[in-house]
Design an enzyme around this catalytic site. Structure first.
Site, PDB file in Angstrom:
ATOM      1  CG  HIS A 198      -0.600   0.328   2.489  1.00  0.00           C
ATOM      2  ND1 HIS A 198      -0.283  -0.617   3.441  1.00  0.00           N
ATOM      3  CD2 HIS A 198      -0.423   1.518   3.103  1.00  0.00           C
ATOM      4  CE1 HIS A 198       0.061  -0.013   4.562  1.00  0.00           C
ATOM      5  NE2 HIS A 198      -0.007   1.274   4.398  1.00  0.00           N
TER       6      HIS A 198
ATOM      7  CB  SER B  82       2.710   1.748   6.443  1.00  0.00           C
ATOM      8  OG  SER B  82       1.458   1.397   6.908  1.00  0.00           O
TER       9      SER B  82
ATOM     10  CG  ASP C  31       0.343  -4.032   2.822  1.00  0.00           C
ATOM     11  OD1 ASP C  31       0.876  -3.568   1.801  1.00  0.00           O
ATOM     12  OD2 ASP C  31      -0.433  -3.381   3.545  1.00  0.00           O
TER      13      ASP C  31
HETATM   14  N1  ARG Z   1      -4.855   0.797   7.802  1.00  0.00           N
HETATM   15  C1  ARG Z   1      -3.583   0.874   7.149  1.00  0.00           C
HETATM   16  C2  ARG Z   1      -3.030   2.273   7.231  1.00  0.00           C
HETATM   17  O1  ARG Z   1      -3.506   3.054   7.991  1.00  0.00           O
HETATM   18  C3  ARG Z   1      -3.660   0.379   5.741  1.00  0.00           C
HETATM   19  C4  ARG Z   1      -4.347   1.291   4.776  1.00  0.00           C
HETATM   20  C5  ARG Z   1      -4.324   0.840   3.345  1.00  0.00           C
HETATM   21  N2  ARG Z   1      -5.255  -0.244   3.102  1.00  0.00           N
HETATM   22  C6  ARG Z   1      -6.583  -0.100   2.861  1.00  0.00           C
HETATM   23  N3  ARG Z   1      -7.322  -1.139   2.722  1.00  0.00           N
HETATM   24  N4  ARG Z   1      -7.170   1.083   2.766  1.00  0.00           N
HETATM   25  O2  ARG Z   1      -2.486   2.928   6.404  1.00  0.00           O
HETATM   26  N1  GLU Z   2      -1.330   1.487   7.675  1.00  0.00           N
HETATM   27  C1  GLU Z   2      -0.643   2.489   8.425  1.00  0.00           C
HETATM   28  C2  GLU Z   2       0.354   3.281   7.581  1.00  0.00           C
HETATM   29  O1  GLU Z   2       0.161   3.419   6.398  1.00  0.00           O
HETATM   30  C3  GLU Z   2      -0.027   1.885   9.614  1.00  0.00           C
HETATM   31  C4  GLU Z   2      -1.106   1.522  10.504  1.00  0.00           C
HETATM   32  C5  GLU Z   2      -1.150   2.380  11.718  1.00  0.00           C
HETATM   33  O2  GLU Z   2      -1.738   3.477  11.694  1.00  0.00           O
HETATM   34  O3  GLU Z   2      -0.560   1.911  12.691  1.00  0.00           O
HETATM   35  O4  GLU Z   2       1.274   3.880   8.085  1.00  0.00           O
END
Ligand code: ARG
Ligand code: GLU
Length: 709
Positions: A83, A644, A218
């Site tokens: 991502h 991330s 991922d």
């Molecule tokens: N929750 C993760 C973050 O905050 C992954 C986000 C990307 N994935 C998604 N399904 N939107 O960035």
């Molecule tokens: N998915 C998050 C990022 O893109 C990390 C998840 C979180 O917030 O801990 O940094």
């Protein structure tokens, strides 16, 4: 099992309590080292950060300012999340070469794909420059102080020593109580090397986002290129793979519950030292408002996306981005409630007051909590109005978001004249082309109808422009979407055609523009000035509060600075958790779980045939464990957005995982970290290698790495 867990609670609680926190790598203290060793670490803090010798920090660059990445070979091979590399993978994808859907693997370095706007930044050195930054600020009032600090920072950034290919930047820690200099090197030639198909790299998509148990691979792979002297250089075909000062060996040994883990990366923003009154406001006023707005927008989108495949493609990325924080805020609110964060904070405040009394510091700190109370009460309506303005106008209603850009353009005309207006206009209109490519008027109209009604009824009435107060929102929506030229690219171009005067006159006659202009005018006149004034006061209080905490807290208090997108160390261990009564989550998931979630043809839960084959044959090579293929695991590391792509490191400094998310029940860790339910989610490096090697056949990449068996 139950008894074991009970036992564990009694025995292991003190160890758990030593977790949480995002520490500055150059300032890891004796306390940190002791805790890390207690948790099982076999390295020293110099192995993690050192200026004179290579250390782990030399292998952890910031990835394009938003994510983290790590170097995994002597030839600059770089690992981050799928991502995080999504934009680059997408930009190289075409209908014939759909790398998002099918994955991409460069067979040789010649096939690696350059990326125009991608850069990674290494940290060479971190240094405390607090005294220099605060010079000459002592006698100043808050506003002048902020200005003076800005001046000092900008001149120090220019004058402090560095090499010609490096940059200086100064960042504030502990809300303005400490300033640190970062000397950095930014590499601008970073090429795409490999990515799994989205059905692996994004498996579970929005449904599984923020969720444990998780089964997402991922990851994506890049390579850093440098000039012949191994220094940063713009893209050139003559550049060569970067030779890092350090790269991570990859462990094949695997992990089990209670193993030590360290996560090294660039967490973006946390607010761990808010007073109880601010947390209360987040839980009961601000989060619910933002959630309600996004709830409405997402429901409308979902309705259309399910019925119409073209709309699904147009809105998938927007939906994912809006849903990401919508889901996070819901988890955060529930977590704060469930862990009684407000009561916990109130208790801490009682202790704080007692300590201030005991130290005879009432004169200096005695009014802080009452002042917070007064100012948070005072700002509440302004913050709420600001959140609605941001969510409704700037974020979730496309016609208003586009209209707002034209509103800013009109301000350019007013403040800088026709020439500046025309220059800006050309760029802005050009940028609209891609906006409208993914725009659907019917979707936007339904969203507008819902959100404008929320704005008109939920924003404190003194801030609602008369055009939106007590009107018939359905009727207003009809009027806007039958007459406004902001609903299509061609019509906006036509609306803005001609000289500045003509364009501005036409714009102001547009019904859609009139709505956003009324909203923005009201916001800038009635909300923003007071909001900024109160924010400045609160920031000053927060600085004093954190100063007082640093001064008065006992040595074992574990005060770490809030995240600010700088490099941090967080440590903990592999650990399951109890999300709710009678439910326990194991810390490791397996490929079996991917197959359990498999829905053939589904856009979130499809599984590639080759992977199913490998699963059926249990053909896991050297990556499986007892006939099973581990996929993801969780730990007690304290992470946030920006982490991330961060490396998860074992006791000896080997790479064991790749951080990519947190568990939903624990997303309140940005405000209040509770080791009982806060967990970060990592993909197991063995799964990453399995996909590269067994699934994709890119064995040459694995051969380039140093494997620890
Ligand atoms: N929750 C993760 C973050 O905050 C992954 C986000 C990307 N994935 C998604 N399904 N939107 O960035
Ligand atoms: N998915 C998050 C990022 O893109 C990390 C998840 C979180 O917030 O801990 O940094």
């Amino acid at each position: 099992m139950k008894l074991l867990r009970l036992l564990f609670l009694f025995v292991a609680l003190p160890a758990l309590a030593q977790q949480g926190g995002m520490w500055i790598p150059s300032l890891l203290k004796g306390m940190n080292e002791k805790e890390m060793k207690h948790l099982g670490m076999k390295m020293s803090v110099q192995d993690i950060y050192d200026v004179n010798h290579s250390s782990l920090k030399d292998a952890v660059p910031h990835f394009n300012g938003g994510c983290t990445s790590e170097v995994i070979s002597s030839q600059g091979l770089l690992l981050t999340n799928h991502h995080c590399g999504y934009g680059e993978i997408q930009s190289h994808s075409t209908v014939e070469h759909d790398y998002l859907t099918n994955g991409f693997w460069a067979i040789s370095q010649a096939e690696e794909l350059p990326n125009e706007d991608l850069e990674v930044t290494f940290i060479v050195k971190i240094e405390d420059v607090t005294t220099k930054v605060l010079e000459g600020t002592q006698a100043l009032d808050e506003k002048a102080r902020v200005q003076k600090i800005q001046q000092n920072i900008s001149s120090l950034t220019k004058t402090l020593p560095k090499e010609s290919w490096q940059e200086n930047s100064i960042r504030t820690f502990y809300e303005g109580n400490q300033y640190m200099l970062f000397v950095t090197e930014t590499f601008k030639d970073v090429r795409l090397v490999g990515a799994p198909p989205s059905s692996i790299g994004k498996f579970g998509s929005d449904t599984d986002n923020w969720v444990w148990p998780r089964h997402t691979g991922d990851f994506s792979i890049f390579r850093i290129y440098a000039d012949k002297s191994n220094r940063p250089a713009a893209y050139s075909k003559d550049n060569v793979p970067y030779k890092p000062k350090h790269f991570f060996p990859v462990s094949l040994k695997g992990i089990k519950e209670d193993d030590f883990t360290l996560v090294f990366g660039y967490p973006g923003r946390t607010t761990e030292y808010l007073p109880a009154t601010a947390v209360e406001q987040t839980v009961s006023v601000l989060n619910p408002a933002k959630i309600e707005v996004r709830d409405a927008a997402l429901k409308v989108m979902d309705g259309f996306m399910r019925k119409d495949n073209a709309i699904k493609i147009q809105y998938a990325a927007k939906y994912a981005s809006i849903a990401n924080y919508w889901k996070k805020w819901i988890g955060e609110t529930q977590g704060l409630k469930k862990t009684n964060a407000v009561a916990v904070k109130k208790n801490q405040e009682k202790e704080f007051t007692a300590r201030a009394q005991k130290a005879s510091k009432q004169a200096q700190y005695g009014n802080l909590l009452a002042d917070f109370e007064t100012n948070y009460k005072a700002i509440e309506h302004y913050s709420l109005a600001r959140d609605y303005f941001t969510e409704v106008a700037l974020r979730n209603t496309e016609l208003l978001t586009i209209g707002y850009k034209l509103y800013q353009l009109e301000q350019v005309y007013k403040n800088k004249g026709a020439q500046a207006f025309n220059d800006r206009k050309a760029n802005l209109i050009a940028s609209f082309e891609s906006t409208y490519k993914d725009y659907n008027k019917n979707v936007d109209e339904k969203i507008f109808e819902q959100l404008i009604a929320l704005y008109g009824t939920k924003v404190p009435q003194q801030f609602v422009p008369k055009e939106l107060a007590g009107v018939d929102y359905a009727k207003l929506t009809k009027e806007v979407y039958t007459s406004s030229k902001l609903t299509g690219f061609a019509s906006v171009k036509e609306l803005m055609a001609g000289d500045a005067d003509k364009a501005i006159t036409a714009l102001n006659a547009d019904k859609g523009y009139q709505v956003i202009k009324a909203m923005a005018d009201a916001y800038f006149e009635k909300v923003a000035p007071k909001y900024e004034e109160l924010s400045l006061k609160i920031a000053a209080l927060q600085r004093t509060y954190v100063q007082a905490l640093l001064e008065l807290s006992p040595a074992e208090a574990r005060l770490f600075p809030d995240a600010n997108s700088t490099l941090r160390v967080t440590y903990g261990k592999v650990k399951g958790y109890e999300p709710r009564d009678a439910t326990y989550y194991e810390p490791v998931t397996y490929l079996d779980g991917v197959m359990e979630k498999y829905v053939p043809g589904d856009y979130e839960f499809d599984v590639p045939e080759k992977l199913i084959d490998l699963y059926n044959k249990k053909d896991y090579g050297q990556y499986g464990e007892n006939g099973k293929m581990p996929v993801c695991f969780i730990g007690t590391n304290h992470t946030t957005g920006g982490n991330s792509g961060s490396p998860a490191i074992d006791a000896k400094g080997n790479l064991i995982g790749l951080n990519f998310d947190r568990v939903w029940e624990g997303t309140m860790s940005d405000i209040y970290y509770d080791p009982s339910i806060c967990r970060n989610i990592m993909v197991d490096m063995r799964y990453v290698l399995f996909i590269i090697d067994k699934y994709a056949g890119a064995t040459h990449l694995v051969n380039e790495m140093k494997l620890v068996k």
